[in-house]
Every structure is written in structure tokens, then in C-alpha cells.
Design an enzyme around this catalytic site. Structure first.
Site, mmCIF file in Angstrom:
data_model
loop_
_atom_site.group_PDB
_atom_site.id
_atom_site.type_symbol
_atom_site.label_atom_id
_atom_site.label_comp_id
_atom_site.label_asym_id
_atom_site.label_seq_id
_atom_site.Cartn_x
_atom_site.Cartn_y
_atom_site.Cartn_z
ATOM 1 N N HIS A 1 0.876 -1.178 0.000
ATOM 2 C CA HIS A 1 0.000 0.000 0.000
ATOM 3 C C HIS A 1 0.913 1.228 0.000
ATOM 4 O O HIS A 1 1.974 1.211 0.633
ATOM 5 C CB HIS A 1 -0.854 0.071 1.271
ATOM 6 C CG HIS A 1 -2.091 -0.770 1.251
ATOM 7 N ND1 HIS A 1 -2.541 -1.452 2.363
ATOM 8 C CD2 HIS A 1 -3.001 -1.003 0.272
ATOM 9 C CE1 HIS A 1 -3.666 -2.089 2.069
ATOM 10 N NE2 HIS A 1 -3.961 -1.843 0.810
ATOM 11 N N CYS B 1 -2.111 2.925 9.257
ATOM 12 C CA CYS B 1 -3.157 1.995 8.785
ATOM 13 C C CYS B 1 -4.301 1.883 9.780
ATOM 14 O O CYS B 1 -5.420 1.548 9.402
ATOM 15 C CB CYS B 1 -2.623 0.581 8.622
ATOM 16 S SG CYS B 1 -1.219 0.382 7.587
HETATM 17 N N1 ARG Z 1 -3.750 -7.149 6.477
HETATM 18 C C1 ARG Z 1 -4.172 -5.898 5.919
HETATM 19 C C2 ARG Z 1 -4.189 -5.986 4.405
HETATM 20 O O1 ARG Z 1 -3.349 -6.658 3.862
HETATM 21 C C3 ARG Z 1 -3.281 -4.783 6.371
HETATM 22 C C4 ARG Z 1 -3.711 -3.449 5.881
HETATM 23 C C5 ARG Z 1 -2.800 -2.346 6.272
HETATM 24 N N2 ARG Z 1 -3.329 -1.120 5.851
HETATM 25 C C6 ARG Z 1 -2.690 -0.144 5.217
HETATM 26 N N3 ARG Z 1 -3.327 0.961 4.994
HETATM 27 N N4 ARG Z 1 -1.474 -0.291 4.762
HETATM 28 O O2 ARG Z 1 -5.017 -5.434 3.741
#
Ligand code: ARG
Length: 267
Positions: free
Chosen positions: A165, A261
Site C-alpha cells: 500500500h 493503517c
Molecule cells: N492485512 C491488511 C491488508 O493486507 C493490512 C492493511 C494495512 N493497511 C494499510 N493501509 N497499509 O489489507
């Protein structure tokens, strides 16, 4: 204006039981009590710095709902609801949408099969929206959102699966500063970042710091809240006028997330 954040308590955040990013390993134990303590610590730091935190209800069977950054992209009164790529997270969409609608946001939806993961992949620096793509978000979603919200969007290609992300490797701070990890981006994205952010405003994370989720920070004015990080980075931030507040977010890193996050900026 008060900085306002949406958070969701880790009530059902337990051992990792699916893998949708390289950080997640099925069977990894997560201590629910520690997660709750650390989540509260993060929340309390935000409040102590003058931020407002509002919460939504956790949902059984949806451990990743704690990562509210992925709920939507918020722009003024509009919430563009995420369309998750991993099927495991798709059931979260309706909970986020319901909550945001109750708060009075106008909801916007992308066409089906156009993946977009909200503020996890779309971050403002001033009036410009930077958006990551390939791993989770489709580049077509950027064009769609640019028209929908009448915004300038800069697309940045993510090339390292560990930084899946945009908010894992790119953190715009107030007054045009930026913490980022260059190797998470392709050459063209690096050129854009170097052009848009003058050298003195760019804070470059080392690989070790980036793997400690230093780019996944919550910023309120001149304060930066993040997972435990290095003295080097804290000193560099200090020199640029930012105070740092650390929270040990190891439990959440097991799912591939950290401070930023766990929050969604609503104002
Ligand atoms: N396990 C989650 C996923 O893979 C973690 C999300 C983390 N969020 C972020 N905004 N980076 O989607």
C-alpha cells in the site's frame, strides 16, 4: 481545525489466519490483549496531541477491519468507498460504508471490479492526491477518482511487494515534508517525487527503517506518531521541526500494518 480520526478496536484481531500480503503468515500468534493495549496507547497519544478519535464497532471474522485507513478515501464531505482486491477484506466494505453514511458523508462507489483501497493507497500532500497502484489498487481507479472529485492525482507505481500500500512507503507530512522509501517505487515514480518534493523536504527512510513501518506514521501538525524507529530518523525529523511519539505496534505488523493503517483521517 481539529484533526479527526476513525479507528476500530482490535476486539476480534487474533492469530493470522489468511495471507494477503507478504507480512502475513498463517498461524502466526497475535496477542489480543497486547493488541488492545497498544491500540489504546496509539489512540491516547493522538488525543493527547489534540486529535479527536471516533470509533466504529469491530466485526467478528473480519480481523483487518482495524485498519480503517482502507475504509475509503475521504475528500471534504465525500467518502469514496474502497473496493478491496482480496476477497477476505471485501465484507468490510459495507461496515465502513454504513458507518461513514451515518456520519453524514456522501458515499461514492467505483465500478465493480475496479479495485481501490482507500487512504491506504491515496494520500494528500496539500491539494495533490498521490495514489499507489498495481498491488492492490488499479490505476484505472485513479482516473475515475480524478474525474469524480475533480482532483489532480499523481499515480505512483509500487514495485516491492512488501510495500503493498502507498502508506507503507510514503508519508506526506505537514508543510510539504515527506518521509518515503525510494526503493518501493519504480524509476518514474521516483522522478516525480523528486520533482514534487524539494530535497530539503524529503526524508529518506533506510530499508531497515521502512521495514519497521516508519513511513506508516500519523501526522498531526508538527508531531509524528509511529512504530518504534531509529535514533537516526528521529533526529532527522527533529532537525526538520517534528517531534516523534513511538508506540510498539509489533502485533499489527504481523498483519502488515502499523500506526497510519489503524487510522482514517476524516477532516
Ligand atoms: N492485512 C491488511 C491488508 O493486507 C493490512 C492493511 C494495512 N493497511 C494499510 N493501509 N497499509 O489489507
Amino acid at each position: 481545525m481539529t484533526a479527526k480520526f476513525l479507528m476500530c478496536p482490535p476486539d476480534y484481531y487474533n492469530n493470522i489466519d489468511y495471507e494477503i500480503n507478504p507480512w502475513m503468515k498463517k498461524g502466526t500468534g497475535c496477542d489480543n490483549k497486547v493488541s488492545i493495549d497498544k491500540w489504546n496507547e496509539l489512540k491516547n497519544i493522538i488525543i493527547s496531541l489534540g486529535g479527536e478519535v471516533v470509533t466504529m464497532q469491530a466485526q467478528p471474522g473480519q480481523p483487518d477491519i482495524v485498519f480503517t485507513a482502507n475504509a475509503a478515501l475521504i475528500y471534504k464531505d465525500t467518502a469514496v468507498i474502497s473496493r478491496f482486491r482480496p476477497p477476505e477484506r471485501q465484507p468490510e466494505e459495507k461496515f465502513y460504508a454504513e458507518w461513514l453514511e451515518k456520519q453524514g458523508f456522501n458515499l461514492e462507489y467505483l465500478p465493480e471490479n475496479m479495485h481501490f483501497e482507500g487512504a491506504g493507497d491515496a494520500l494528500f500532500s496539500g491539494e495533490t492526491l498521490y495514489s499507489g497502484y498495481i498491488t492492490r489498487t488499479d490505476i484505472t481507479a485513479h482516473t475515475y477518482i480524478a474525474y469524480l472529485l475533480n482532483l489532480k492525482i499523481i499515480s505512483l507505481e509500487l514495485v516491492d511487494k512488501r510495500f503493498y500500500h502507498l502508506d507503507t512507503c510514503f508519508c506526506p507530512l505537514s508543510e510539504g515534508y515527506l518521509i518515503y522509501y525510494p526503493n518501493a517505487f519504480d524509476e518514474y515514480a521516483n522522478k516525480i517525487i523528486e520533482k514534487d518534493f524539494p530535497e530539503e523536504k524529503r526524508i529518506i527512510a533506510t530499508e531497515q527503517e521502512a521495514l519497521g513501518f516508519c513511513c506508516n506514521a500519523v501526522n498531526i501538525d508538527r508531531s509524528v506518531i509511529l512504530n518504534n524507529t531509529t535514533d537516526r530518523l528521529k533526529n532527522e525529523l527533529k532537525q526538520k521541526g517534528f517531534d516523534t511519539y513511538e508506540v510498539d505496534l509489533t502485533e499489527f505488523m504481523k498483519a502488515g500494518g502499523s500506526a497510519k493503517c489503524l487510522t482514517l483521517r476524516l477532516d
